[in-house]
Design a protein around this motif. Structure first.
Motif, PDB file in Angstrom:
ATOM      1  N   UNK A 118     -20.343  16.469  -2.515  1.00 56.78           N
ATOM      2  CA  UNK A 118     -21.696  17.022  -2.513  1.00 56.78           C
ATOM      3  C   UNK A 118     -22.592  16.333  -3.533  1.00 56.78           C
ATOM      4  N   UNK A 119     -21.990  15.762  -4.578  1.00 53.74           N
ATOM      5  CA  UNK A 119     -22.772  15.038  -5.591  1.00 53.74           C
ATOM      6  C   UNK A 119     -23.676  13.999  -4.928  1.00 53.74           C
ATOM      7  N   UNK A 120     -23.144  13.273  -3.966  1.00 51.66           N
ATOM      8  CA  UNK A 120     -23.905  12.205  -3.335  1.00 51.66           C
ATOM      9  C   UNK A 120     -24.981  12.758  -2.403  1.00 51.66           C
ATOM     10  N   UNK A 121     -24.711  13.902  -1.807  1.00 51.12           N
ATOM     11  CA  UNK A 121     -25.733  14.575  -1.003  1.00 51.12           C
ATOM     12  C   UNK A 121     -26.877  15.033  -1.906  1.00 51.12           C
ATOM     13  N   UNK A 122     -26.539  15.535  -3.080  1.00 47.38           N
ATOM     14  CA  UNK A 122     -27.565  15.949  -4.036  1.00 47.38           C
ATOM     15  C   UNK A 122     -28.406  14.760  -4.498  1.00 47.38           C
ATOM     16  N   UNK A 123     -27.757  13.626  -4.713  1.00 48.33           N
ATOM     17  CA  UNK A 123     -28.494  12.414  -5.093  1.00 48.33           C
ATOM     18  C   UNK A 123     -29.496  12.040  -4.004  1.00 48.33           C
ATOM     19  N   UNK A 124     -29.050  12.043  -2.752  1.00 51.02           N
ATOM     20  CA  UNK A 124     -29.926  11.673  -1.655  1.00 51.02           C
ATOM     21  C   UNK A 124     -31.045  12.658  -1.422  1.00 51.02           C
ATOM     22  N   UNK A 180     -31.450  14.440 -11.341  1.00 56.69           N
ATOM     23  CA  UNK A 180     -31.388  14.699 -12.790  1.00 56.69           C
ATOM     24  C   UNK A 180     -30.070  15.346 -13.205  1.00 56.69           C
ATOM     25  N   UNK A 181     -29.542  16.203 -12.358  1.00 56.96           N
ATOM     26  CA  UNK A 181     -28.223  16.779 -12.671  1.00 56.96           C
ATOM     27  C   UNK A 181     -27.109  16.002 -11.980  1.00 56.96           C
ATOM     28  N   UNK A 182     -27.397  15.377 -10.820  1.00 57.46           N
ATOM     29  CA  UNK A 182     -26.349  14.673 -10.074  1.00 57.46           C
ATOM     30  C   UNK A 182     -25.889  13.403 -10.785  1.00 57.46           C
ATOM     31  N   UNK A 183     -26.789  12.696 -11.468  1.00 62.71           N
ATOM     32  CA  UNK A 183     -26.400  11.463 -12.148  1.00 62.71           C
ATOM     33  C   UNK A 183     -25.420  11.717 -13.296  1.00 62.71           C
ATOM     34  N   UNK A 184     -25.712  12.663 -14.209  1.00 61.17           N
ATOM     35  CA  UNK A 184     -24.691  12.936 -15.242  1.00 61.17           C
ATOM     36  C   UNK A 184     -23.415  13.518 -14.647  1.00 61.17           C
ATOM     37  N   UNK A 185     -23.539  14.268 -13.552  1.00 62.76           N
ATOM     38  CA  UNK A 185     -22.371  14.799 -12.872  1.00 62.76           C
ATOM     39  C   UNK A 185     -21.501  13.659 -12.352  1.00 62.76           C
ATOM     40  N   UNK A 186     -22.155  12.665 -11.774  1.00 63.45           N
ATOM     41  CA  UNK A 186     -21.451  11.490 -11.277  1.00 63.45           C
ATOM     42  C   UNK A 186     -20.765  10.745 -12.419  1.00 63.45           C
ATOM     43  N   UNK A 187     -21.460  10.627 -13.548  1.00 65.72           N
ATOM     44  CA  UNK A 187     -20.869   9.965 -14.711  1.00 65.72           C
ATOM     45  C   UNK A 187     -19.631  10.690 -15.213  1.00 65.72           C
ATOM     46  N   UNK A 188     -19.702  12.028 -15.256  1.00 62.87           N
ATOM     47  CA  UNK A 188     -18.541  12.806 -15.669  1.00 62.87           C
ATOM     48  C   UNK A 188     -17.376  12.635 -14.711  1.00 62.87           C
TER      49      UNK A 188
END
Length: 346
Positions: free
Chosen positions: A103-109, A114-122
């Protein structure tokens, strides 16, 4: 069609459908763990039920490919304790971040970057740490052979799969009756279907479950997301210093999942653009999102699968460990969400 093209096509549909189902919204995922909003549950159960039916039918129509997929999923075995601990950690990460590994990538798209990028980094940090720690983890949690429900009860797979699917569909019907969706009417004309803001979550779930058919027939796999993080980190390390790549990462260097998830972001962007519903709202701060991403991916790798890997694919394959994982996921997510609400973090 090449495997990359197939993976991209499936990912695009996955992202498009999740955006339409509104399951990607952090508030929807968090409120599901509080049992206040059942949008996620309706979509999840419909996807699992459809996956059960699709994979049960394919076990008869394409037994050779199905056998390969089942062996790939269950062949390495599993440890019930690590599955439950990892899935509980995954559930806690869902509450922290309002997301799932895919879902992280769906949120990015869809605009929640703003929250998905740090989530992706984690998540990427978790994939790296887990890969280096995997030999120790493997010794700590020795694996036993996987068990499938049809073998446990000595009933044909198609009978067990169809029966469980009917139970899940009835559960979706019950939830929809008691907690009707705001988007309960499904528009059938194609122009309206792609431009409408929201689909009924059960309809989105059915489409996600049907993705198992091309995944099995064309990719000889099932849908999943968390190994993409390991694959990306492994390929980066391989480009910088091949000798530094852990053995665990080497197993996933050629995975099609990164293409699948990148395309999911494009699908979500297309869906939100067509319906003019690009999101700007956020749930968690950057630090909380990063911590949530770490819990999501480390937990998913410890459990041997994520929300879609265990909850949709593993469930569809009747893997008993995947059913334990689903229970543990909510077992970790619900108390985490209640604690976060009590502390005022979310």
């Amino acid at each position: 069609m090449s495997k990359a093209a197939v993976a991209a096509s499936l990912g695009f549909v996955f992202g498009f459908v999740l955006e339409k189902g509104r399951v990607f919204l952090p508030s929807v995922i968090f409120d599901q763990m509080l049992m206040k909003d059942f949008t996620m549950m309706k979509m999840f159960l419909a996807a699992s039920a459809t996956s059960l039916l699709a994979l049960s039918v394919l076990s008869h129509l394409a037994p050779t490919k199905f056998g390969k997929v089942l062996q790939r999923f269950t062949g390495s075995g599993e440890n019930a304790l690590s599955v439950c601990l990892g899935a509980g950690m995954l559930g806690a990460g869902m509450a922290l971040s309002g997301s799932c590994p895919g879902t992280v990538f769906v949120q990015l798209g869809a605009g929640l970057w703003r929250s998905a990028l740090p989530l992706l980094g984690g998540g990427l940090a978790a994939a790296t740490l887990f890969s280096f720690a995997q030999p120790t983890i493997a010794r700590t949690f020795p694996k036993a052979p996987c068990r499938t429900v049809d073998k446990m009860v000595s009933v044909p797979r198609v009978v067990v799969g169809a029966s469980l699917a009917m139970v899940l569909y009835m559960a979706v019907f019950g939830l929809e009756t008691i907690f009707p969706s705001s988007s309960s009417d499904l528009v059938l004309s194609l122009p309206a279907l792609v431009r409408v803001v929201a689909w009924p979550p059960w309809a989105a779930g059915i489409v996600v479950g049907l993705l198992q058919v091309p995944a099995l027939l064309l990719l000889e796999g099932t849908i999943g997301s968390s190994t993409a993080y390991v694959s990306v980190c492994g390929n980066v390390l391989n480009a910088l210093n091949p000798s530094s790549v852990p053995d665990y990462m080497k197993n996933y260097l050629s995975s099609w999942q990164p293409i699948y998830l990148a395309a999911a972001a494009l699908g979500a962007f297309a869906s939100s653009s067509l319906s003019s519903s690009h999101e700007v709202g956020e749930l968690a701060s950057g630090l909380v999102s990063a911590a949530g991403g770490f819990f999501l991916v480390f937990g998913a790798r410890l459990a041997g699968g994520c929300t879609s890997g265990h909850g949709i694919s593993g469930f569809g394959l009747l893997n008993f460990g995947s059913m334990l994982a689903v229970a543990a996921m909510f077992g970790g997510g619900i108390p985490a969400a209640l604690t976060l609400r009590h502390l005022g973090v979310q």
